[in-house]
Design an enzyme around this catalytic site. Sequence first.
Site, PDB file in Angstrom:
ATOM      1  N   SER A  88       0.847  -1.186   0.000  1.00  0.00           N
ATOM      2  CA  SER A  88       0.000   0.000   0.000  1.00  0.00           C
ATOM      3  C   SER A  88       0.884   1.237   0.000  1.00  0.00           C
ATOM      4  O   SER A  88       2.086   1.159   0.259  1.00  0.00           O
ATOM      5  CB  SER A  88      -0.922   0.002   1.220  1.00  0.00           C
ATOM      6  OG  SER A  88      -0.318   0.711   2.275  1.00  0.00           O
ATOM      7  N   LYS A  89       0.265   2.354  -0.270  1.00  0.00           N
ATOM      8  CA  LYS A  89       1.018   3.609  -0.364  1.00  0.00           C
ATOM      9  C   LYS A  89       1.716   3.943   0.944  1.00  0.00           C
ATOM     10  O   LYS A  89       2.687   4.674   0.966  1.00  0.00           O
ATOM     11  CB  LYS A  89       0.058   4.758  -0.721  1.00  0.00           C
ATOM     12  CG  LYS A  89      -0.502   4.610  -2.116  1.00  0.00           C
ATOM     13  CD  LYS A  89      -0.854   5.946  -2.725  1.00  0.00           C
ATOM     14  CE  LYS A  89      -1.048   5.812  -4.218  1.00  0.00           C
ATOM     15  NZ  LYS A  89      -2.398   5.512  -4.635  1.00  0.00           N
ATOM     16  N   ARG A  90       1.179   3.401   2.044  1.00  0.00           N
ATOM     17  CA  ARG A  90       1.743   3.731   3.345  1.00  0.00           C
ATOM     18  C   ARG A  90       2.989   2.918   3.679  1.00  0.00           C
ATOM     19  O   ARG A  90       3.718   3.248   4.600  1.00  0.00           O
ATOM     20  CB  ARG A  90       0.691   3.542   4.444  1.00  0.00           C
ATOM     21  CG  ARG A  90      -0.348   4.645   4.467  1.00  0.00           C
ATOM     22  CD  ARG A  90      -1.493   4.308   5.381  1.00  0.00           C
ATOM     23  NE  ARG A  90      -2.187   3.100   4.951  1.00  0.00           N
ATOM     24  CZ  ARG A  90      -3.073   3.076   3.960  1.00  0.00           C
ATOM     25  NH1 ARG A  90      -3.356   4.172   3.303  1.00  0.00           N
ATOM     26  NH2 ARG A  90      -3.670   1.953   3.598  1.00  0.00           N
ATOM     27  N   ASP A  91       3.244   1.823   2.938  1.00  0.00           N
ATOM     28  CA  ASP A  91       4.425   1.008   3.249  1.00  0.00           C
ATOM     29  C   ASP A  91       5.701   1.795   2.982  1.00  0.00           C
ATOM     30  O   ASP A  91       5.788   2.510   1.980  1.00  0.00           O
ATOM     31  CB  ASP A  91       4.425  -0.265   2.393  1.00  0.00           C
ATOM     32  CG  ASP A  91       3.342  -1.228   2.825  1.00  0.00           C
ATOM     33  OD1 ASP A  91       3.168  -1.392   4.043  1.00  0.00           O
ATOM     34  OD2 ASP A  91       2.669  -1.806   1.948  1.00  0.00           O
TER      35      ASP A  91
ATOM     36  N   ALA B 273       7.375   2.553  -0.558  1.00  0.00           N
ATOM     37  CA  ALA B 273       6.386   2.324  -1.618  1.00  0.00           C
ATOM     38  C   ALA B 273       6.457   3.399  -2.701  1.00  0.00           C
ATOM     39  O   ALA B 273       6.146   3.141  -3.853  1.00  0.00           O
ATOM     40  CB  ALA B 273       4.982   2.269  -1.025  1.00  0.00           C
TER      41      ALA B 273
END
Length: 445
Positions: A211-214, A217
Amino acid sequence: MSSPVRVRFAPSPTGYLHVGGARTALFNWLYARAHGGTFVLRIEDTDEARNTAAAQAAIVDGLRWLGIDWDEGPEKDGPHAPYYQSQRGAIYDAYFQKLVEAGHTYTEENGAVRFRSPKEILILPDKICGDIKIDRTAEPDMTIRRPDGSYIFHFVNVVDDIEMEITHVIRGEDHIFNTGKHIELFQAFGVEPPIYAHIPLILNADGSKMSKRDQGAAVGYYQEQAFLPEAVSNYLCLLGWSPKDDREILTVKEILPLFRWENMGHSNAKFDLEKCRWVNAQYLAKLDTPSFDHLAIAWLLRQTSALPGTDDSRLVGALPLIRPKIKGIPELAEHLPMLFDGNAPIAEDARAKLAAQPDLANRLATLLTHLEEAPSWAADALQAVITAAAGALGIKPGALMFPLRVLATGQTHGVDLLPALEWLGRTEALPRLRARAAALTGAPS
Ligand code: GLU
């Protein structure tokens, strides 16, 4: 003879450039470059509510940073301009008319226009995945134009692939189902669909979807953390491609002749930031000194807290000391304060370790006396002074190195000590050695 290769990267500027998107761009670019083809950048910015200028800038900037250049696209133009979908309305209207006139559409009560799907089972000969069966028999007819007159992604994506004469569509496996819809549209337009190659997805180490939060990323992360772009593209290539031998460190130039469908992976790739850091460390180790210094200084200048009040030449002088100790540029932040901040307090673990040493006050005093009289402050001269001090104390010189490190840096570990002292210079070094010795033994400094 087959037509010249034309591939595209078609990002929707709704977020940042994600590693998955960057990998798709890279694979398309590699395919174009490996086949003397054309790489098109097309901005799929039809979703006004979700598109941002910042996202678009991040995509263009991220691609450039990775060394991915496009032959046609924004800031480049080309025979199929404009390369922004938001500016191609007239083309879509014309294609839409063709579908309407050929009887492929019907209009709903609310004004939405749907495409009459032939509802067949499609066999997609995918270059990476092999034959893929896509069952469209039970799928509802897709909307291609909304009641407000705007077109749906599938429609504009296909129209542009036709108009831009795209020969190969290389994109993530998450698009396989879309591809079924796209093939139907190509057929309705009477155009041979492009060759498809769906790349397996990139997953987190635990198998979950990225996800974008990883962390890691977004490509911006690597730019901020002063990774080398060559290292990041090398790592991205390993997510779905391999040279089919043990090599992992390959520049894009080395990858180019080996970029073939047979070398593509068939299972999902595992994203591993540590592995990427390792790849980066390999490239960093090989970097020439001016480039390393440039990268380090550029990174330091972006930090608000890590930059000790000092001039560039002094910083550049410290870099060769730190370089062998670090695997990534941000680790500079761990080493610089202990070199530049003579007032940094002694770390708790260093204090505790020293407290366990016998005869500490006497050892520190003897060491300092000898250092005060050092004939030279060069590393080898300092070594001789330490040996002499150890001789006077009847101990091994090695036993004085740890206390000296703590006096010099306040820390238990760090850069090579004697070159660091030499860099620091006598006039700066002696006062901090004295002050820390006093702090440790209670003696006046
Ligand atoms: N704009 C689409 C996306 O970003 C393009 C997909 C494609 O490559 O066709 O997912």
